[in-house]
Write a protein that holds these residues in place. Structure first.
Motif, PDB file in Angstrom:
ATOM      1  N   LEU A  34      50.388  41.474  94.280  1.00 52.47           N
ATOM      2  CA  LEU A  34      51.767  41.438  93.787  1.00 52.47           C
ATOM      3  C   LEU A  34      52.156  40.033  93.326  1.00 52.47           C
ATOM      4  O   LEU A  34      52.868  39.863  92.330  1.00 52.47           O
ATOM      5  CB  LEU A  34      52.724  41.916  94.879  1.00 52.47           C
ATOM      6  CG  LEU A  34      52.625  43.395  95.246  1.00 52.47           C
ATOM      7  CD1 LEU A  34      53.385  43.673  96.538  1.00 52.47           C
ATOM      8  CD2 LEU A  34      53.159  44.272  94.125  1.00 52.47           C
ATOM      9  N   GLY A  35      51.678  39.012  94.052  1.00 52.97           N
ATOM     10  CA  GLY A  35      51.992  37.635  93.690  1.00 52.97           C
ATOM     11  C   GLY A  35      51.428  37.233  92.346  1.00 52.97           C
ATOM     12  O   GLY A  35      51.952  36.328  91.685  1.00 52.97           O
ATOM     13  N   SER A  36      50.344  37.902  91.926  1.00 48.74           N
ATOM     14  CA  SER A  36      49.752  37.595  90.623  1.00 48.74           C
ATOM     15  C   SER A  36      50.480  38.298  89.480  1.00 48.74           C
ATOM     16  O   SER A  36      50.241  37.989  88.313  1.00 48.74           O
ATOM     17  CB  SER A  36      48.270  37.998  90.614  1.00 48.74           C
ATOM     18  OG  SER A  36      48.120  39.410  90.558  1.00 48.74           O
ATOM     19  N   TYR A  37      51.365  39.238  89.797  1.00 45.04           N
ATOM     20  CA  TYR A  37      52.098  39.973  88.762  1.00 45.04           C
ATOM     21  C   TYR A  37      53.217  39.139  88.146  1.00 45.04           C
ATOM     22  O   TYR A  37      53.442  39.191  86.944  1.00 45.04           O
ATOM     23  CB  TYR A  37      52.752  41.231  89.350  1.00 45.04           C
ATOM     24  CG  TYR A  37      51.832  42.359  89.730  1.00 45.04           C
ATOM     25  CD1 TYR A  37      50.477  42.338  89.437  1.00 45.04           C
ATOM     26  CD2 TYR A  37      52.328  43.471  90.398  1.00 45.04           C
ATOM     27  CE1 TYR A  37      49.651  43.388  89.798  1.00 45.04           C
ATOM     28  CE2 TYR A  37      51.517  44.536  90.762  1.00 45.04           C
ATOM     29  CZ  TYR A  37      50.175  44.490  90.464  1.00 45.04           C
ATOM     30  OH  TYR A  37      49.369  45.528  90.817  1.00 45.04           O
ATOM     31  N   PHE A  38      53.959  38.419  89.003  1.00 51.93           N
ATOM     32  CA  PHE A  38      55.239  37.851  88.599  1.00 51.93           C
ATOM     33  C   PHE A  38      55.183  36.335  88.481  1.00 51.93           C
ATOM     34  O   PHE A  38      54.467  35.677  89.229  1.00 51.93           O
ATOM     35  CB  PHE A  38      56.334  38.236  89.599  1.00 51.93           C
ATOM     36  CG  PHE A  38      56.570  39.714  89.695  1.00 51.93           C
ATOM     37  CD1 PHE A  38      57.461  40.343  88.845  1.00 51.93           C
ATOM     38  CD2 PHE A  38      55.896  40.479  90.637  1.00 51.93           C
ATOM     39  CE1 PHE A  38      57.687  41.700  88.929  1.00 51.93           C
ATOM     40  CE2 PHE A  38      56.112  41.843  90.729  1.00 51.93           C
ATOM     41  CZ  PHE A  38      57.006  42.459  89.867  1.00 51.93           C
ATOM     42  N   LYS A  39      55.972  35.805  87.568  1.00 49.89           N
ATOM     43  CA  LYS A  39      56.070  34.362  87.372  1.00 49.89           C
ATOM     44  C   LYS A  39      57.486  33.858  87.644  1.00 49.89           C
ATOM     45  O   LYS A  39      57.806  32.720  87.298  1.00 49.89           O
ATOM     46  CB  LYS A  39      55.653  34.000  85.945  1.00 49.89           C
ATOM     47  CG  LYS A  39      54.196  34.322  85.631  1.00 49.89           C
ATOM     48  CD  LYS A  39      53.797  33.832  84.251  1.00 49.89           C
ATOM     49  CE  LYS A  39      52.315  34.145  83.992  1.00 49.89           C
ATOM     50  NZ  LYS A  39      51.870  33.663  82.662  1.00 49.89           N
ATOM     51  N   GLY A  40      58.317  34.683  88.238  1.00 49.08           N
ATOM     52  CA  GLY A  40      59.694  34.301  88.527  1.00 49.08           C
ATOM     53  C   GLY A  40      59.961  34.257  90.019  1.00 49.08           C
ATOM     54  O   GLY A  40      59.179  34.749  90.834  1.00 49.08           O
ATOM     55  N   THR A  41      61.089  33.652  90.407  1.00 44.69           N
ATOM     56  CA  THR A  41      61.475  33.507  91.806  1.00 44.69           C
ATOM     57  C   THR A  41      61.920  34.854  92.380  1.00 44.69           C
ATOM     58  O   THR A  41      62.557  35.644  91.692  1.00 44.69           O
ATOM     59  CB  THR A  41      62.622  32.491  91.922  1.00 44.69           C
ATOM     60  OG1 THR A  41      62.211  31.252  91.335  1.00 44.69           O
ATOM     61  CG2 THR A  41      63.002  32.252  93.381  1.00 44.69           C
ATOM     62  N   GLY A  42      61.609  35.087  93.646  1.00 41.15           N
ATOM     63  CA  GLY A  42      62.100  36.297  94.301  1.00 41.15           C
ATOM     64  C   GLY A  42      61.116  36.966  95.218  1.00 41.15           C
ATOM     65  O   GLY A  42      61.480  37.495  96.258  1.00 41.15           O
ATOM     66  N   GLY A  43      59.830  37.009  94.850  1.00 39.21           N
ATOM     67  CA  GLY A  43      58.834  37.632  95.702  1.00 39.21           C
ATOM     68  C   GLY A  43      59.154  39.071  96.006  1.00 39.21           C
ATOM     69  O   GLY A  43      59.298  39.898  95.095  1.00 39.21           O
ATOM     70  N   PRO A  44      59.292  39.445  97.293  1.00 35.72           N
ATOM     71  CA  PRO A  44      59.544  40.841  97.665  1.00 35.72           C
ATOM     72  C   PRO A  44      60.771  41.460  97.021  1.00 35.72           C
ATOM     73  O   PRO A  44      60.827  42.682  96.844  1.00 35.72           O
ATOM     74  CB  PRO A  44      59.700  40.761  99.196  1.00 35.72           C
ATOM     75  CG  PRO A  44      58.942  39.545  99.594  1.00 35.72           C
ATOM     76  CD  PRO A  44      59.133  38.572  98.466  1.00 35.72           C
TER      77      PRO A  44
ATOM     78  N   THR B  15      62.565  45.811  93.859  1.00 38.92           N
ATOM     79  CA  THR B  15      63.508  46.197  92.810  1.00 38.92           C
ATOM     80  C   THR B  15      62.812  46.954  91.681  1.00 38.92           C
ATOM     81  O   THR B  15      63.272  48.013  91.243  1.00 38.92           O
ATOM     82  CB  THR B  15      64.215  44.950  92.245  1.00 38.92           C
ATOM     83  OG1 THR B  15      64.933  44.318  93.291  1.00 38.92           O
ATOM     84  CG2 THR B  15      65.173  45.334  91.129  1.00 38.92           C
ATOM     85  N   LEU B  16      61.700  46.418  91.220  1.00 39.56           N
ATOM     86  CA  LEU B  16      61.000  47.051  90.115  1.00 39.56           C
ATOM     87  C   LEU B  16      60.370  48.375  90.530  1.00 39.56           C
ATOM     88  O   LEU B  16      60.330  49.330  89.755  1.00 39.56           O
ATOM     89  CB  LEU B  16      59.932  46.106  89.561  1.00 39.56           C
ATOM     90  CG  LEU B  16      59.162  46.592  88.337  1.00 39.56           C
ATOM     91  CD1 LEU B  16      60.116  46.958  87.206  1.00 39.56           C
ATOM     92  CD2 LEU B  16      58.173  45.537  87.868  1.00 39.56           C
ATOM     93  N   ALA B  17      59.888  48.447  91.775  1.00 36.79           N
ATOM     94  CA  ALA B  17      59.209  49.666  92.229  1.00 36.79           C
ATOM     95  C   ALA B  17      60.178  50.749  92.677  1.00 36.79           C
ATOM     96  O   ALA B  17      59.952  51.941  92.402  1.00 36.79           O
ATOM     97  CB  ALA B  17      58.250  49.328  93.367  1.00 36.79           C
ATOM     98  N   PHE B  18      61.255  50.375  93.367  1.00 36.72           N
ATOM     99  CA  PHE B  18      62.112  51.382  94.009  1.00 36.72           C
ATOM    100  C   PHE B  18      63.591  51.269  93.650  1.00 36.72           C
ATOM    101  O   PHE B  18      64.402  52.025  94.174  1.00 36.72           O
ATOM    102  CB  PHE B  18      61.961  51.294  95.531  1.00 36.72           C
ATOM    103  CG  PHE B  18      60.545  51.371  96.007  1.00 36.72           C
ATOM    104  CD1 PHE B  18      59.833  52.556  95.906  1.00 36.72           C
ATOM    105  CD2 PHE B  18      59.905  50.256  96.532  1.00 36.72           C
ATOM    106  CE1 PHE B  18      58.511  52.633  96.341  1.00 36.72           C
ATOM    107  CE2 PHE B  18      58.596  50.323  96.973  1.00 36.72           C
ATOM    108  CZ  PHE B  18      57.898  51.522  96.870  1.00 36.72           C
ATOM    109  N   GLY B  19      63.947  50.315  92.806  1.00 37.03           N
ATOM    110  CA  GLY B  19      65.336  50.168  92.425  1.00 37.03           C
ATOM    111  C   GLY B  19      65.991  48.973  93.095  1.00 37.03           C
ATOM    112  O   GLY B  19      65.495  48.442  94.090  1.00 37.03           O
ATOM    113  N   PRO B  20      67.139  48.519  92.586  1.00 34.04           N
ATOM    114  CA  PRO B  20      67.787  47.305  93.086  1.00 34.04           C
ATOM    115  C   PRO B  20      68.271  47.389  94.528  1.00 34.04           C
ATOM    116  O   PRO B  20      68.288  46.386  95.238  1.00 34.04           O
ATOM    117  CB  PRO B  20      68.958  47.099  92.119  1.00 34.04           C
ATOM    118  CG  PRO B  20      69.193  48.433  91.499  1.00 34.04           C
ATOM    119  CD  PRO B  20      67.853  49.092  91.433  1.00 34.04           C
ATOM    120  N   PHE B  21      68.652  48.584  95.001  1.00 33.29           N
ATOM    121  CA  PHE B  21      69.153  48.692  96.373  1.00 33.29           C
ATOM    122  C   PHE B  21      68.055  48.389  97.390  1.00 33.29           C
ATOM    123  O   PHE B  21      68.260  47.610  98.322  1.00 33.29           O
ATOM    124  CB  PHE B  21      69.728  50.091  96.613  1.00 33.29           C
ATOM    125  CG  PHE B  21      70.190  50.305  98.034  1.00 33.29           C
ATOM    126  CD1 PHE B  21      71.331  49.680  98.498  1.00 33.29           C
ATOM    127  CD2 PHE B  21      69.478  51.119  98.897  1.00 33.29           C
ATOM    128  CE1 PHE B  21      71.766  49.869  99.810  1.00 33.29           C
ATOM    129  CE2 PHE B  21      69.901  51.309 100.205  1.00 33.29           C
ATOM    130  CZ  PHE B  21      71.042  50.684 100.662  1.00 33.29           C
TER     131      PHE B  21
END
Length: 439
Positions: free
Chosen positions: A77-87, A92-98
């Motif tokens: 998962l860490g290799s997917y994203f280049k922005g701040t936030g982690g989990p 959010t992307l997998a299950f929605g913002p809530f």
């Protein structure tokens, strides 16, 4: 405003990011090891010996293998994203913002409470040399100075935070490595267990695993500041895996030397202090106390660094007020998030009771781990590329990670479950208030 996390190919995420990319592999690795090595290793060897005897070293290896699937999931998962936030991003992307918000909220609370508890421990360590630091007014002053100093370092910039963390990490590792090296030199073959004693009951071995697994949590803080990483697609996986390997080996060596040098280890309340005194005399005990202080400070620096980036990310996602997402114009750090964290940490450490709350942090972390492992089957198809770290074996590793977390959840007390449910309810209220007001 559209949710930037819902489109992995969107450039909105990168446009929102205002934090400079100063984190390399070394910085990520330090966040991992300082998340893992806090104060726990200074007290765990005696509990492990009481439950598993000379077989305790094998329990450390088992716990490392138990947490490995979870860390591997975070590596992908860490290799997917280049922005701040982690989990927060994963959920959010997998299950929605809530769900993403709840994962971030529980993680933030866990790190805040752990930070406060370790701040108290650091104050107690200072009192070993300066007794006045343990008195009522002296204690408040010590806590305030610690929280203020760490907040100041984090406001001044990520480079300053990593430099400070480097200094204390070097001191911590020097002290911790000195113990097993000295033990092997002075005790020789006595350090190696014979494994001739009866194998403890399975229930005791399970309890030992449950105790020691908590020495292998905290690594998740390294993936939160991905927006400040130079090459997160490469450095996040490497930093996580190298961190686990180094820490697991160090834990096992410390356990070997401690149980060989302290005959009544199971009854010791300060096992590493007793081991240092037995091997090196009073100077060894003093050096070990310096190591405790350095270990806690490095842990606190890493915890504040990653936790404050989480509220920054939640603000960018419109789940918290915009105030948390403001960046200092000169130092380019999330200064408001740092100040808020520092004030809350001081109040908790000064007036809070951590016995129940500390137990709650374990369950919230397990929830975070399950959410992250479960995110891989929903996200992998969107991020498969040659520069990503993709696990082999389909979804076997995420399933193993979820099963490991579920097994650990079974061991958690009912009181911890109710406390976690309460914080989820509070987080739900904050989330819907933020969405309703459109902040």
């Amino acid at each position: 405003m559209p949710n930037a996390f819902m489109n992995p190919n969107s450039s909105l995420e990168n446009k929102q990011e205002k934090l400079p990319r100063n984190l390399g592999l070394w910085g990520i690795w330090m966040l991992v090891v300082n998340g893992l090595i806090g104060a726990g290793i200074f007290g765990l060897p005696s509990g492990a010996a009481a439950l598993a005897g000379e077989y305790s070293i094998l329990i450390y290896a088992f716990c490392a293998l138990l947490i490995l699937p979870v860390i591997l999931c975070f590596a992908e998962l860490g290799s997917y994203f280049k922005g701040t936030g982690g989990p927060v991003k994963y959920g959010t992307l997998a299950f929605g913002p809530f769900i993403g918000f709840q994962g971030g909220w529980l993680y933030y609370l866990a790190r805040l409470i752990s930070f406060s508890a370790n701040t108290v421990l650091l104050t107690d360590s200072i009192a070993y040399f300066i007794p006045a630091a343990a008195e009522s007014l002296g204690r408040l002053i010590s806590l305030a100075v610690i929280c203020l100093s760490l907040s100041l370092v984090n406001v001044l910039g990520s480079v300053e935070s990593i430099r400070s963390m480097t200094v204390f990490t070097v001191i911590k590792f020097a002290v911790l490595i000195l113990l097993p090296i000295g033990g092997f030199i002075l005790l020789g073959a006595e350090v190696i267990p014979s494994f001739s004693s009866p194998i403890p009951p399975f229930t005791d071995l399970g309890s030992a695993a449950l105790l020691l697994i908590y020495a292998f949590v905290g690594f998740e803080g390294a993936v939160v500041p991905a927006g400040e990483a130079k090459r997160p697609e490469r450095d996040m996986p490497l930093g996580l895996l190298l961190g686990l390997a180094v820490v697991a080996i160090l834990y096992m060596l410390i356990q070997l030397v401690t149980q060989a040098s302290v005959p009544n280890l199971a009854d010791s309340k300060t096992p590493l202090l007793d081991a240092s005194a037995a091997l090196f005399g009073n100077p060894g005990a003093i050096i070990l106390m310096v190591g405790v202080a350095a270990s806690v400070i490095a842990n606190l620096l890493g915890s504040m660094f990653s936790s404050t980036r989480l509220t920054y990310a939640l603000s960018l996602e419109n789940s918290l007020p915009k105030w948390f997402g403001e960046v200092h114009p000169k130092f380019l750090t999330p200064a408001n998030s740092v100040i808020f964290f520092g004030i809350c940490a001081f109040l908790l450490s000064a007036f809070g009771s951590f016995t129940v709350l500390a137990a709650m942090t374990v369950l919230s972390r397990l929830f975070l781990y399950i959410m992250s492992c479960a995110a891989i089957p929903r996200l992998r198809s969107q991020f498969i590329a040659k520069d990503r770290f993709i696990l082999k074996g389909g979804y076997t590793v995420p399933v193993l990670g979820i099963l490991a977390c579920l097994w650990l959840m079974i061991q958690v007390s009912i009181q911890s479950i109710w406390m976690t449910a309460l914080f989820i309810a509070i987080g739900t209220g904050l989330y819907w208030m933020g969405r309703k007001r459109g902040v």
